[in-house]
Design an enzyme around this catalytic site. Structure first.
Site, PDB file in Angstrom:
ATOM      1  N   ARG A 161      36.616  36.452  35.019  1.00  0.00           N
ATOM      2  CA  ARG A 161      37.914  35.864  35.388  1.00  0.00           C
ATOM      3  C   ARG A 161      38.548  36.602  36.569  1.00  0.00           C
ATOM      4  O   ARG A 161      38.991  35.993  37.530  1.00  0.00           O
ATOM      5  CB  ARG A 161      38.890  35.972  34.225  1.00  0.00           C
ATOM      6  CG  ARG A 161      38.645  35.022  33.101  1.00  0.00           C
ATOM      7  CD  ARG A 161      39.885  35.073  32.195  1.00  0.00           C
ATOM      8  NE  ARG A 161      39.653  34.399  30.939  1.00  0.00           N
ATOM      9  CZ  ARG A 161      39.110  34.996  29.878  1.00  0.00           C
ATOM     10  NH1 ARG A 161      38.767  36.260  29.925  1.00  0.00           N
ATOM     11  NH2 ARG A 161      38.919  34.317  28.763  1.00  0.00           N
ATOM     12  N   ILE A 162      38.618  37.943  36.442  1.00  0.00           N
ATOM     13  CA  ILE A 162      39.318  38.715  37.479  1.00  0.00           C
ATOM     14  C   ILE A 162      38.522  38.690  38.784  1.00  0.00           C
ATOM     15  O   ILE A 162      39.090  38.461  39.864  1.00  0.00           O
ATOM     16  CB  ILE A 162      39.610  40.160  37.004  1.00  0.00           C
ATOM     17  CG1 ILE A 162      40.538  40.128  35.784  1.00  0.00           C
ATOM     18  CG2 ILE A 162      40.221  40.998  38.123  1.00  0.00           C
ATOM     19  CD1 ILE A 162      40.790  41.470  35.115  1.00  0.00           C
ATOM     20  N   ARG A 182      25.974  40.217  35.567  1.00  0.00           N
ATOM     21  CA  ARG A 182      24.866  40.193  34.605  1.00  0.00           C
ATOM     22  C   ARG A 182      24.150  38.857  34.657  1.00  0.00           C
ATOM     23  O   ARG A 182      22.948  38.757  34.630  1.00  0.00           O
ATOM     24  CB  ARG A 182      25.429  40.353  33.191  1.00  0.00           C
ATOM     25  CG  ARG A 182      25.444  41.737  32.644  1.00  0.00           C
ATOM     26  CD  ARG A 182      26.112  41.709  31.304  1.00  0.00           C
ATOM     27  NE  ARG A 182      27.232  40.764  31.328  1.00  0.00           N
ATOM     28  CZ  ARG A 182      27.794  40.224  30.260  1.00  0.00           C
ATOM     29  NH1 ARG A 182      27.349  40.507  29.077  1.00  0.00           N
ATOM     30  NH2 ARG A 182      28.814  39.392  30.370  1.00  0.00           N
ATOM     31  N   ARG A 244      37.643  49.994  35.590  1.00  0.00           N
ATOM     32  CA  ARG A 244      37.680  51.223  34.803  1.00  0.00           C
ATOM     33  C   ARG A 244      37.042  52.335  35.613  1.00  0.00           C
ATOM     34  O   ARG A 244      35.993  52.143  36.234  1.00  0.00           O
ATOM     35  CB  ARG A 244      36.908  51.061  33.492  1.00  0.00           C
ATOM     36  CG  ARG A 244      37.634  50.319  32.387  1.00  0.00           C
ATOM     37  CD  ARG A 244      38.843  51.087  31.860  1.00  0.00           C
ATOM     38  NE  ARG A 244      39.512  50.366  30.786  1.00  0.00           N
ATOM     39  CZ  ARG A 244      40.519  49.512  30.946  1.00  0.00           C
ATOM     40  NH1 ARG A 244      40.987  49.258  32.148  1.00  0.00           N
ATOM     41  NH2 ARG A 244      41.069  48.913  29.898  1.00  0.00           N
ATOM     42  N   GLU A 273      41.619  59.530  33.055  1.00  0.00           N
ATOM     43  CA  GLU A 273      43.066  59.294  33.167  1.00  0.00           C
ATOM     44  C   GLU A 273      43.819  60.067  32.092  1.00  0.00           C
ATOM     45  O   GLU A 273      43.344  60.124  30.956  1.00  0.00           O
ATOM     46  CB  GLU A 273      43.354  57.788  33.021  1.00  0.00           C
ATOM     47  CG  GLU A 273      42.803  56.999  34.185  1.00  0.00           C
ATOM     48  CD  GLU A 273      43.044  55.495  34.056  1.00  0.00           C
ATOM     49  OE1 GLU A 273      43.869  55.065  33.225  1.00  0.00           O
ATOM     50  OE2 GLU A 273      42.404  54.752  34.809  1.00  0.00           O
ATOM     51  N   HIS A 291      47.013  53.338  37.520  1.00  0.00           N
ATOM     52  CA  HIS A 291      46.649  52.243  36.591  1.00  0.00           C
ATOM     53  C   HIS A 291      47.770  51.202  36.464  1.00  0.00           C
ATOM     54  O   HIS A 291      48.369  51.042  35.405  1.00  0.00           O
ATOM     55  CB  HIS A 291      46.276  52.812  35.213  1.00  0.00           C
ATOM     56  CG  HIS A 291      45.437  51.874  34.394  1.00  0.00           C
ATOM     57  ND1 HIS A 291      44.397  52.281  33.604  1.00  0.00           N
ATOM     58  CD2 HIS A 291      45.475  50.527  34.255  1.00  0.00           C
ATOM     59  CE1 HIS A 291      43.854  51.237  33.000  1.00  0.00           C
ATOM     60  NE2 HIS A 291      44.495  50.138  33.385  1.00  0.00           N
ATOM     61  N   GLY A 293      47.401  47.889  37.660  1.00  0.00           N
ATOM     62  CA  GLY A 293      46.860  46.546  37.921  1.00  0.00           C
ATOM     63  C   GLY A 293      47.592  45.428  37.198  1.00  0.00           C
ATOM     64  O   GLY A 293      47.874  44.384  37.779  1.00  0.00           O
TER      65      GLY A 293
HETATM   66  C1  8YV Z   1      46.359  47.433  30.619  1.00  0.00           C
HETATM   67  C2  8YV Z   1      43.947  47.182  31.396  1.00  0.00           C
HETATM   68  O1  8YV Z   1      47.493  47.955  31.189  1.00  0.00           O
HETATM   69  O2  8YV Z   1      44.036  45.322  29.976  1.00  0.00           O
HETATM   70  C3  8YV Z   1      43.368  46.195  30.468  1.00  0.00           C
HETATM   71  O3  8YV Z   1      42.150  46.294  30.232  1.00  0.00           O
HETATM   72  O4  8YV Z   1      43.265  47.936  31.975  1.00  0.00           O
HETATM   73  C4  8YV Z   1      45.370  47.331  31.724  1.00  0.00           C
HETATM   74  O5  8YV Z   1      45.698  46.395  32.679  1.00  0.00           O
HETATM   75  C5  8YV Z   1      45.952  48.312  29.497  1.00  0.00           C
HETATM   76  O6  8YV Z   1      44.663  48.112  29.078  1.00  0.00           O
HETATM   77  C6  8YV Z   1      46.833  48.139  28.320  1.00  0.00           C
HETATM   78  O7  8YV Z   1      46.277  48.667  27.162  1.00  0.00           O
END
Ligand code: 8YV
Length: 329
Positions: A161-162, A182, A244, A273, A291, A293
């Site tokens: 999706r992203i 994949r 990540r 992190e 972090h 996003g």
């Molecule tokens: C969130 C993220 O802020 O959703 C995810 O996988 O990396 C982040 O955008 C974070 O995970 C919230 O738990």
């Protein structure tokens, strides 16, 4: 008729007010008083009483924590899309369902990815720093030159999706879209993005101008961008990671950036992190974000609503919409 006891829902971090209020109405909810990231000992205590745990990316729900779970803990409704902070195999073994919040942070994360794709080659934060520090001596034809975005090749690692939302934005900026995944996407989806599939990640890396990491962190993607693979990148290439930190060997990346073997990096995520390799901080050709996003008010409310729906459907005896399957990741 006696009313059924409400499930005890333990939320590890402070969530938006509207979400916490709704959770308090629906469930016997225990909120975070001060929004601190829970230690392993605190998480272990939490699972001893919770019927439902609502963790976030800052909680390491590992096998040791889950070994202390009381038998009524049947659901981990994670606030976020990535589930690499949860030991899924242990959860499944113990019959604990895991849900996440996919979809609602796609556009925000893709926006941040695009922001980094622009910020690093165009030296946006570098320029801003010079100005704020009072060191701007006026315009010059050859000063603070970056590199053009238009016409360059973008290689997306992870075309879910992203990744696809990044591709849509990137095309509007004149980037040609390449991807490694994949599984190859259906022909009509490739056509929609005018995307070129690279079965070999190595070959794609060697030919791109910008790389964007958009795949989840799983055992299979840990250090996917290893030292060996990072060395395949061209000297003028940039790398952006909003997925990540663990997907990229951060030390190797830092070393190659310092040696000038990679032109720059835009990182929203890090391997350990909130620690960041101090050598990364010294480099002018990096844009480093904490972090952020999915950090929009709208996104966080949507994520919270998904958590609520997942809990409510589960406690009502149905399959929650965002159940994470072990084989999915
Ligand atoms: C969130 C993220 O802020 O959703 C995810 O996988 O990396 C982040 O955008 C974070 O995970 C919230 O738990």
């Amino acid at each position: 008729m006696p009313t059924r006891k409400k499930p005890l829902v333990v939320v590890t971090r402070k969530l938006p007010d509207a979400i916490e209020t709704r959770m308090m109405e629906l469930f016997d909810t225990r909120l975070s008083a001060d929004d601190h990231a829970m230690s392993q000992a605190e998480l272990t205590e939490a699972v001893k009483t919770a019927d439902v745990l609502v963790p976030t990316v800052t909680d390491r729900v590992d096998a040791h924590v889950l070994a202390h779970a009381n038998p009524n803990l049947r659901l981990i409704a994670s606030f976020g899309t990535g589930v690499d902070h949860i030991d899924l195999a242990s959860a499944r073994q113990r019959g604990i369902t895991v849900t996440n919040t996919p979809g609602v942070l796609t556009e925000d994360t893709a926006d941040m990815t695009m922001a980094l794709i622009l910020a690093v080659p165009r030296r946006i934060t570098e320029g801003e720093r010079v100005l704020r520090e009072g060191n701007w001596r006026g315009w010059s034809p050859t000063w603070m030159l970056g590199h053009r975005i238009w016409g360059k090749r973008l290689g997306i690692i992870g075309m879910g999706r992203i990744g696809q939302a990044v591709a849509r934005r990137a095309r509007a900026f004149g980037l040609s879209i390449h991807y490694h995944n994949r599984k190859r996407l259906p022909a009509e989806v490739e056509q929609e993005h005018e995307a070129t599939y690279w079965e070999s990640l190595d070959q794609m890396l060697a030919r791109m101008d910008i790389i964007s990491v958009n795949c989840p962190h799983t055992p299979a993607t840990y250090h996917l961008l290893s030292a060996r693979r990072l060395e395949l990148l061209q000297k003028h290439a940039y790398i952006v990671n909003t997925a990540r930190g663990e997907v990229v060997d951060e030390n190797a990346l830092t070393r190659l950036l310092r040696k000038g073997q990679i032109a720059g990096a835009g990182l929203d995520v890090f391997e350990h992190e909130p620690a960041v390799n101090p050598k990364l901080l010294e480099l002018p050709n990096t844009v480093l974000l904490p972090h952020m996003g999915s950090a929009t008010i709208e996104g966080r409310i949507d994520m919270g609503e998904k958590v609520i729906i997942n809990i409510k459907t589960f406690v009502d005896g149905h399959t929650p919409p965002d159940r994470v399957h072990l084989g999915m990741l």
